[in-house]
Design a protein around this motif. Structure first.
Motif, PDB file in Angstrom:
ATOM      1  N   THR A 167      28.822  50.434  42.030  1.00  0.00           N
ATOM      2  CA  THR A 167      29.588  49.577  41.114  1.00  0.00           C
ATOM      3  C   THR A 167      29.407  48.124  41.510  1.00  0.00           C
ATOM      4  O   THR A 167      29.797  47.716  42.613  1.00  0.00           O
ATOM      5  N   PHE A 168      28.799  47.372  40.620  1.00  0.00           N
ATOM      6  CA  PHE A 168      28.629  45.931  40.829  1.00  0.00           C
ATOM      7  C   PHE A 168      29.130  45.228  39.580  1.00  0.00           C
ATOM      8  O   PHE A 168      28.517  45.311  38.513  1.00  0.00           O
ATOM      9  N   VAL A 169      30.268  44.559  39.703  1.00  0.00           N
ATOM     10  CA  VAL A 169      30.889  43.863  38.567  1.00  0.00           C
ATOM     11  C   VAL A 169      30.643  42.373  38.734  1.00  0.00           C
ATOM     12  O   VAL A 169      31.059  41.776  39.730  1.00  0.00           O
ATOM     13  N   GLU A 170      29.969  41.788  37.761  1.00  0.00           N
ATOM     14  CA  GLU A 170      29.635  40.357  37.808  1.00  0.00           C
ATOM     15  C   GLU A 170      30.420  39.619  36.723  1.00  0.00           C
ATOM     16  O   GLU A 170      30.346  39.958  35.547  1.00  0.00           O
ATOM     17  N   MET A 171      31.158  38.601  37.150  1.00  0.00           N
ATOM     18  CA  MET A 171      31.992  37.849  36.213  1.00  0.00           C
ATOM     19  C   MET A 171      31.957  36.370  36.561  1.00  0.00           C
ATOM     20  O   MET A 171      31.701  35.983  37.704  1.00  0.00           O
ATOM     21  N   ASN A 172      32.220  35.552  35.553  1.00  0.00           N
ATOM     22  CA  ASN A 172      32.501  34.143  35.795  1.00  0.00           C
ATOM     23  C   ASN A 172      33.998  34.018  36.061  1.00  0.00           C
ATOM     24  O   ASN A 172      34.806  34.669  35.390  1.00  0.00           O
ATOM     25  N   ALA A 173      34.362  33.211  37.033  1.00  0.00           N
ATOM     26  CA  ALA A 173      35.769  33.109  37.424  1.00  0.00           C
ATOM     27  C   ALA A 173      36.676  32.701  36.268  1.00  0.00           C
ATOM     28  O   ALA A 173      37.855  33.070  36.234  1.00  0.00           O
ATOM     29  N   LEU A 174      36.117  31.966  35.321  1.00  0.00           N
ATOM     30  CA  LEU A 174      36.932  31.558  34.167  1.00  0.00           C
ATOM     31  C   LEU A 174      37.419  32.759  33.363  1.00  0.00           C
ATOM     32  O   LEU A 174      38.455  32.679  32.683  1.00  0.00           O
ATOM     33  N   GLU A 175      36.686  33.869  33.437  1.00  0.00           N
ATOM     34  CA  GLU A 175      37.085  35.063  32.693  1.00  0.00           C
ATOM     35  C   GLU A 175      38.366  35.679  33.226  1.00  0.00           C
ATOM     36  O   GLU A 175      38.986  36.505  32.555  1.00  0.00           O
ATOM     37  N   LEU A 176      38.755  35.291  34.442  1.00  0.00           N
ATOM     38  CA  LEU A 176      39.980  35.846  35.016  1.00  0.00           C
ATOM     39  C   LEU A 176      41.234  35.120  34.536  1.00  0.00           C
ATOM     40  O   LEU A 176      42.343  35.611  34.720  1.00  0.00           O
ATOM     41  N   LYS A 177      41.053  33.973  33.946  1.00  0.00           N
ATOM     42  CA  LYS A 177      42.202  33.195  33.476  1.00  0.00           C
ATOM     43  C   LYS A 177      42.619  33.652  32.084  1.00  0.00           C
ATOM     44  O   LYS A 177      41.782  33.832  31.192  1.00  0.00           O
ATOM     45  N   GLY A 178      43.925  33.825  31.922  1.00  0.00           N
ATOM     46  CA  GLY A 178      44.443  34.269  30.638  1.00  0.00           C
ATOM     47  C   GLY A 178      44.589  33.133  29.646  1.00  0.00           C
ATOM     48  O   GLY A 178      44.357  31.962  29.960  1.00  0.00           O
ATOM     49  N   GLU A 179      44.971  33.506  28.452  1.00  0.00           N
ATOM     50  CA  GLU A 179      45.149  32.523  27.385  1.00  0.00           C
ATOM     51  C   GLU A 179      46.600  32.054  27.278  1.00  0.00           C
ATOM     52  O   GLU A 179      46.892  31.098  26.572  1.00  0.00           O
ATOM     53  N   TYR A 180      47.481  32.742  27.980  1.00  0.00           N
ATOM     54  CA  TYR A 180      48.896  32.358  27.963  1.00  0.00           C
ATOM     55  C   TYR A 180      49.518  32.790  29.277  1.00  0.00           C
ATOM     56  O   TYR A 180      48.934  33.572  30.045  1.00  0.00           O
ATOM     57  N   VAL A 181      50.683  32.287  29.561  1.00  0.00           N
ATOM     58  CA  VAL A 181      51.368  32.588  30.814  1.00  0.00           C
ATOM     59  C   VAL A 181      51.656  34.086  30.905  1.00  0.00           C
ATOM     60  O   VAL A 181      52.147  34.700  29.962  1.00  0.00           O
ATOM     61  N   GLY A 182      51.313  34.656  32.082  1.00  0.00           N
ATOM     62  CA  GLY A 182      51.527  36.081  32.290  1.00  0.00           C
ATOM     63  C   GLY A 182      50.316  36.936  31.930  1.00  0.00           C
ATOM     64  O   GLY A 182      50.301  38.138  32.195  1.00  0.00           O
TER      65      GLY A 182
ATOM     66  N   ASP B 118      45.540  23.889  36.609  1.00  0.00           N
ATOM     67  CA  ASP B 118      46.277  24.109  35.371  1.00  0.00           C
ATOM     68  C   ASP B 118      47.334  25.173  35.628  1.00  0.00           C
ATOM     69  O   ASP B 118      47.469  25.695  36.740  1.00  0.00           O
ATOM     70  N   CYS B 119      48.048  25.532  34.600  1.00  0.00           N
ATOM     71  CA  CYS B 119      49.155  26.470  34.777  1.00  0.00           C
ATOM     72  C   CYS B 119      48.694  27.876  35.114  1.00  0.00           C
ATOM     73  O   CYS B 119      49.498  28.711  35.555  1.00  0.00           O
ATOM     74  N   PHE B 120      47.381  28.155  34.919  1.00  0.00           N
ATOM     75  CA  PHE B 120      46.868  29.487  35.207  1.00  0.00           C
ATOM     76  C   PHE B 120      46.242  29.584  36.599  1.00  0.00           C
ATOM     77  O   PHE B 120      46.024  30.685  37.101  1.00  0.00           O
ATOM     78  N   SER B 121      45.925  28.444  37.221  1.00  0.00           N
ATOM     79  CA  SER B 121      45.221  28.448  38.501  1.00  0.00           C
ATOM     80  C   SER B 121      46.042  29.121  39.594  1.00  0.00           C
ATOM     81  O   SER B 121      45.545  29.994  40.313  1.00  0.00           O
ATOM     82  N   GLY B 122      47.308  28.707  39.737  1.00  0.00           N
ATOM     83  CA  GLY B 122      48.155  29.266  40.789  1.00  0.00           C
ATOM     84  C   GLY B 122      48.321  30.772  40.640  1.00  0.00           C
ATOM     85  O   GLY B 122      48.235  31.523  41.618  1.00  0.00           O
ATOM     86  N   GLU B 123      48.532  31.225  39.410  1.00  0.00           N
ATOM     87  CA  GLU B 123      48.708  32.651  39.161  1.00  0.00           C
ATOM     88  C   GLU B 123      47.441  33.430  39.496  1.00  0.00           C
ATOM     89  O   GLU B 123      47.493  34.511  40.104  1.00  0.00           O
ATOM     90  N   ALA B 124      46.266  32.876  39.147  1.00  0.00           N
ATOM     91  CA  ALA B 124      44.995  33.551  39.413  1.00  0.00           C
ATOM     92  C   ALA B 124      44.749  33.673  40.912  1.00  0.00           C
ATOM     93  O   ALA B 124      44.361  34.739  41.403  1.00  0.00           O
TER      94      ALA B 124
END
Length: 395
Positions: free
Chosen positions: A97-112, A146-152
């Motif tokens: 299993t090798f999962v390749e992602m851009n880190a931006l894909e981990l950020k959501g579009e809204y809080v939570g 941004d508001c998503f950085s800390g949560e990520a």
């Protein structure tokens, strides 16, 4: 009926050894990356020690999460995939299993929305590797959180710690920006203790990458002299592009050269077809046709300086050799006919000497002609001085 085949341990051992030998060869073939190769050697030593009745906790309880840093085109993604294949071949990782992602894909579009994305990425890579490219994006855009950085970041730290022996996470990015990411939370350097930095490639290494690309992707070779021309171009024409693209620059130049090669060969094929249609090809001598065919065989699959749109590195040597030959010839003339002073006409002595030598040759030729003329006229019975004088005046 369905037949079920069971692979015994006796059969599996040669397969395992073959896989390890293949991956070892791949590591050895890496261009540059000496520090990276050292890490592979150390990991290989640990595995072999554990397999020979050593302490298995040296690997099972070891945190292998790492950071790959370097400028664009240094091979961070390629290296991450190779690390995965290496650890899988040596049975450190339990799943393919090798999962390749851009880190931006981990950020959501809204809080939570961010935390579930991070958790899902980690769970999806269980037993294998999660590769996050441009990981510094977790800290925000252009250095601004941004508001998503800390949560990520908080969720990533929690998941990595809870699954430290079940999944390997590799963060990749530019060194300066990755340093900024590590400063966002004191837990990040501790959760990602290994850093492998990839240096920029030098000119010789870029040439090797170009050769490797031509061979592996197109089954083609570089004509003698192309390597030197590329090396010179990397130092001059493309000097400003090397830090921005590195190996990507060498790959791009090969792709462009192959395109020019195909265009050139297409024209040659079309010319041959035109010759055949015009009936000229059949009129060639057998030797000439054989020579043309032999020349075509030597050019197919070989990239030339012209394909790379570069200057021939040997042309300058040929020109210098010609200039040197001219200087030596002039020196020999001066040594034979004179070295200083000027003649009556004001020209250098060597020029006066050359003119005198030429006049002597002309006069000698005139005497030879007169002797021949007398002999011819005597044979014809025409030896009158007037006739001879008339012929001389004509000459």
């Amino acid at each position: 009926t369905t037949e079920i085949y069971t692979l015994s341990l006796h059969d599996a051992l040669p397969i395992c050894a073959a896989k390890r030998a293949a991956i070892d060869a791949e590591v050895e073939a890496l261009v540059g990356m000496e520090g990276v190769k050292k890490w592979f050697e150390e990991m290989k030593g640990k595995v072999l020690y554990v397999e020979s009745s050593g302490n298995p906790e040296l690997i099972s309880n070891c945190c292998m999460n790492m950071r790959l840093t370097g400028n664009p085109g240094c091979g961070k993604t390629t290296l991450a995939r190779l690390i995965f294949k290496f650890l899988r071949a040596y049975d450190v990782l339990k799943r393919d299993t090798f999962v390749e992602m851009n880190a931006l894909e981990l950020k959501g579009e809204y809080v939570g929305h961010t935390a579930p994305k991070v958790v899902g990425a980690i769970r999806g890579a269980m037993g294998g590797v999660l590769f996050l490219d441009e990981a510094y994006a977790l800290a925000g855009t252009d250095g601004k959180s941004d508001c998503f950085s800390g949560e990520a970041i908080r969720t990533l730290l929690t998941e990595v710690e809870n699954n430290r022996t079940s999944v390997m996470v590799i963060l990749a990015g530019y060194r300066d920006k990755m340093s900024g990411l590590m400063r966002c939370d004191p837990g990040l350097p501790r959760r990602f203790p290994i850093e492998l930095h990839l240096q920029d490639y030098d000119c010789d290494q870029l040439v090797r990458i170009a050769e490797k690309k031509a061979r592996s992707s197109y089954n083609m070779a570089l004509e003698p002299g192309v390597d030197q021309a590329l090396k010179t171009a990397f130092k001059t024409t493309y000097a400003s592009e090397v830090p921005q693209h590195n190996g990507g620059l060498a790959v791009r130049l090969v792709d462009e050269a192959v395109s020019r090669f195909a265009t050139r060969m297409g024209r040659e094929v079309q010319d041959e077809l035109d010759d055949v249609s015009a009936g000229r090809a059949e009129k060639q001598e057998p030797e000439a046709k054989a020579e043309v065919e032999a020349e075509a065989d030597t050019t197919v699959g070989v990239l030339t300086v012209r394909d790379f749109d570069l200057e021939d590195p040997f042309e300058a040597l040929r020109q210098e050799a010609a200039r040197q030959e001219a200087r030596e010839t002039k020196a020999a003339i001066v040594d034979e006919w004179g070295t200083s002073g000027h003649g009556e006409s004001g020209a250098p002595v060597e020029i006066e000497v050359v003119k005198e030598q030429m006049m002597q040759r002309v006069l000698k030729s005139a005497d030879d002609f007169n002797n021949w003329l007398h002999w011819t006229q005597e044979r014809q019975g025409k030896t009158s001085n007037e006739d001879i004088a008339d012929r001389k005046s004509v000459v």
